[in-house]
Design a protein around this motif. Structure first.
Motif, mmCIF file in Angstrom:
data_model
loop_
_atom_site.group_PDB
_atom_site.id
_atom_site.type_symbol
_atom_site.label_atom_id
_atom_site.label_comp_id
_atom_site.label_asym_id
_atom_site.label_seq_id
_atom_site.Cartn_x
_atom_site.Cartn_y
_atom_site.Cartn_z
ATOM 1 N N VAL A 27 0.871 -1.180 0.000
ATOM 2 C CA VAL A 27 0.000 0.000 0.000
ATOM 3 C C VAL A 27 0.906 1.228 0.000
ATOM 4 O O VAL A 27 1.584 1.493 0.987
ATOM 5 C CB VAL A 27 -0.921 0.022 1.235
ATOM 6 C CG1 VAL A 27 -1.794 1.263 1.222
ATOM 7 C CG2 VAL A 27 -1.770 -1.242 1.298
ATOM 8 N N PRO A 28 0.944 1.997 -1.101
ATOM 9 C CA PRO A 28 1.766 3.208 -1.139
ATOM 10 C C PRO A 28 1.066 4.332 -0.369
ATOM 11 O O PRO A 28 0.427 5.212 -0.943
ATOM 12 C CB PRO A 28 1.869 3.509 -2.637
ATOM 13 C CG PRO A 28 0.626 2.913 -3.216
ATOM 14 C CD PRO A 28 0.264 1.741 -2.356
ATOM 15 N N ILE A 32 -1.307 7.466 -2.300
ATOM 16 C CA ILE A 32 -2.744 7.361 -2.517
ATOM 17 C C ILE A 32 -3.398 8.673 -2.098
ATOM 18 O O ILE A 32 -3.250 9.111 -0.956
ATOM 19 C CB ILE A 32 -3.349 6.190 -1.736
ATOM 20 C CG1 ILE A 32 -2.812 4.873 -2.281
ATOM 21 C CG2 ILE A 32 -4.875 6.223 -1.804
ATOM 22 C CD1 ILE A 32 -3.242 3.663 -1.503
ATOM 23 N N GLU A 33 -4.082 9.293 -3.027
ATOM 24 C CA GLU A 33 -4.780 10.542 -2.726
ATOM 25 C C GLU A 33 -6.271 10.255 -2.712
ATOM 26 O O GLU A 33 -6.845 9.843 -3.717
ATOM 27 C CB GLU A 33 -4.461 11.593 -3.788
ATOM 28 C CG GLU A 33 -5.075 12.926 -3.474
ATOM 29 C CD GLU A 33 -4.701 13.987 -4.511
ATOM 30 O OE1 GLU A 33 -5.482 14.942 -4.633
ATOM 31 O OE2 GLU A 33 -3.678 13.838 -5.184
ATOM 32 N N LEU A 34 -6.879 10.461 -1.561
ATOM 33 C CA LEU A 34 -8.309 10.238 -1.457
ATOM 34 C C LEU A 34 -9.021 11.486 -1.944
ATOM 35 O O LEU A 34 -8.714 12.593 -1.529
ATOM 36 C CB LEU A 34 -8.710 9.914 -0.019
ATOM 37 C CG LEU A 34 -8.031 8.690 0.593
ATOM 38 C CD1 LEU A 34 -8.626 8.384 1.951
ATOM 39 C CD2 LEU A 34 -8.138 7.484 -0.306
ATOM 40 N N LYS A 35 -9.952 11.282 -2.838
ATOM 41 C CA LYS A 35 -10.670 12.414 -3.419
ATOM 42 C C LYS A 35 -11.997 12.604 -2.703
ATOM 43 O O LYS A 35 -12.460 11.735 -1.994
ATOM 44 C CB LYS A 35 -10.890 12.165 -4.907
ATOM 45 C CG LYS A 35 -9.570 11.970 -5.649
ATOM 46 C CD LYS A 35 -9.773 11.927 -7.124
ATOM 47 C CE LYS A 35 -8.552 11.675 -7.943
ATOM 48 N NZ LYS A 35 -7.280 11.967 -7.487
ATOM 49 N N ASP A 64 -9.358 8.235 5.238
ATOM 50 C CA ASP A 64 -8.708 9.260 6.047
ATOM 51 C C ASP A 64 -9.728 9.650 7.107
ATOM 52 O O ASP A 64 -10.825 10.105 6.778
ATOM 53 C CB ASP A 64 -8.341 10.485 5.205
ATOM 54 C CG ASP A 64 -7.077 10.272 4.380
ATOM 55 O OD1 ASP A 64 -6.278 9.374 4.723
ATOM 56 O OD2 ASP A 64 -6.878 11.001 3.398
ATOM 57 N N ILE A 65 -9.375 9.427 8.365
ATOM 58 C CA ILE A 65 -10.304 9.726 9.457
ATOM 59 C C ILE A 65 -9.623 10.683 10.433
ATOM 60 O O ILE A 65 -8.473 10.460 10.831
ATOM 61 C CB ILE A 65 -10.744 8.449 10.200
ATOM 62 C CG1 ILE A 65 -11.390 7.461 9.222
ATOM 63 C CG2 ILE A 65 -11.700 8.801 11.341
ATOM 64 C CD1 ILE A 65 -11.767 6.132 9.829
ATOM 65 N N ARG A 141 -4.793 7.502 8.619
ATOM 66 C CA ARG A 141 -5.166 6.786 7.403
ATOM 67 C C ARG A 141 -5.445 5.359 7.867
ATOM 68 O O ARG A 141 -4.617 4.741 8.528
ATOM 69 C CB ARG A 141 -4.045 6.803 6.371
ATOM 70 C CG ARG A 141 -4.426 5.950 5.165
ATOM 71 C CD ARG A 141 -3.862 6.411 3.874
ATOM 72 N NE ARG A 141 -4.476 7.651 3.420
ATOM 73 C CZ ARG A 141 -4.051 8.303 2.348
ATOM 74 N NH1 ARG A 141 -3.043 7.846 1.643
ATOM 75 N NH2 ARG A 141 -4.645 9.413 1.967
ATOM 76 N N VAL A 142 -6.639 4.870 7.560
ATOM 77 C CA VAL A 142 -7.082 3.561 8.043
ATOM 78 C C VAL A 142 -7.312 2.643 6.849
ATOM 79 O O VAL A 142 -7.927 3.038 5.858
ATOM 80 C CB VAL A 142 -8.393 3.704 8.864
ATOM 81 C CG1 VAL A 142 -8.891 2.348 9.319
ATOM 82 C CG2 VAL A 142 -8.176 4.640 10.047
#
Length: 161
Positions: A27-28, A32-35, A64-65, A141-142
């Motif tokens: 997992v990079p 990883i960019e969460l949109k 992302d929490i 990040r979960v």
């Protein structure tokens, strides 16, 4: 690497793979960019990724929490949860034997309680009771295997006696 640390790491890997039956993966985390926008949740706010599929065909999700409030003590029967702490300070409570009393899940005490901060990685195997007390907003990040399903978040009461 010391022999003891290597044994512990191998033992932990074996438990995680055995209990979740997932294929090895990379997992990079930083790439990883969460949109999308953050949405409110009972503990703060979050944003979710699309679900990913590992090489064995099993799905997992990245979230992302931001924890601003303590979350209720809980456990997940089927989810492996990996939490990477990006910012903040908190205390995490983990482990213990959960029993059902009067239709509720009860825990006599947590086996471990420890401070967590930026850079820590927490691995919570399925069935492990856990809770977090926030000192400073916790940005995380979960990763969850399988992707989060609210029906698998089971509240756990800690006996006060």
């Amino acid at each position: 690497m010391s022999e003891q640390i290597e044994r512990i790491e191998n033992f932990t890997k074996a438990i995680i793979i055995e209990r979740t039956q997932i294929a090895p993966f990379l997992v990079p985390m930083l790439e990883i960019e969460l949109k999308g926008e953050y949405t409110d949740n009972p503990y703060g706010r979050q944003r979710s990724s699309e679900n990913y599929v590992d090489s064995s065909g099993r799905t997992w999700g990245i979230y992302d929490i931001e924890f601003e409030k303590p979350f209720k003590n809980q456990k997940h029967d089927t989810h492996l949860e990996i939490i990477w702490i990006k910012e903040g300070l908190a205390t995490i409570k983990l482990g213990g034997k959960v029993v059902e009393e009067e239709g509720k899940l009860k825990l006599q005490f947590f086996e471990r309680q420890t401070a967590i901060k930026a850079g820590n990685l927490i691995i919570i195997p399925p069935g492990t009771p856990h809770g977090i007390q926030i000192q400073e907003t916790l940005k995380t990040r979960v990763i969850m295997f399988p992707p989060y399903d609210r029906s698998d978040s089971l509240a756990v009461e800690v006996n006060s006696s």
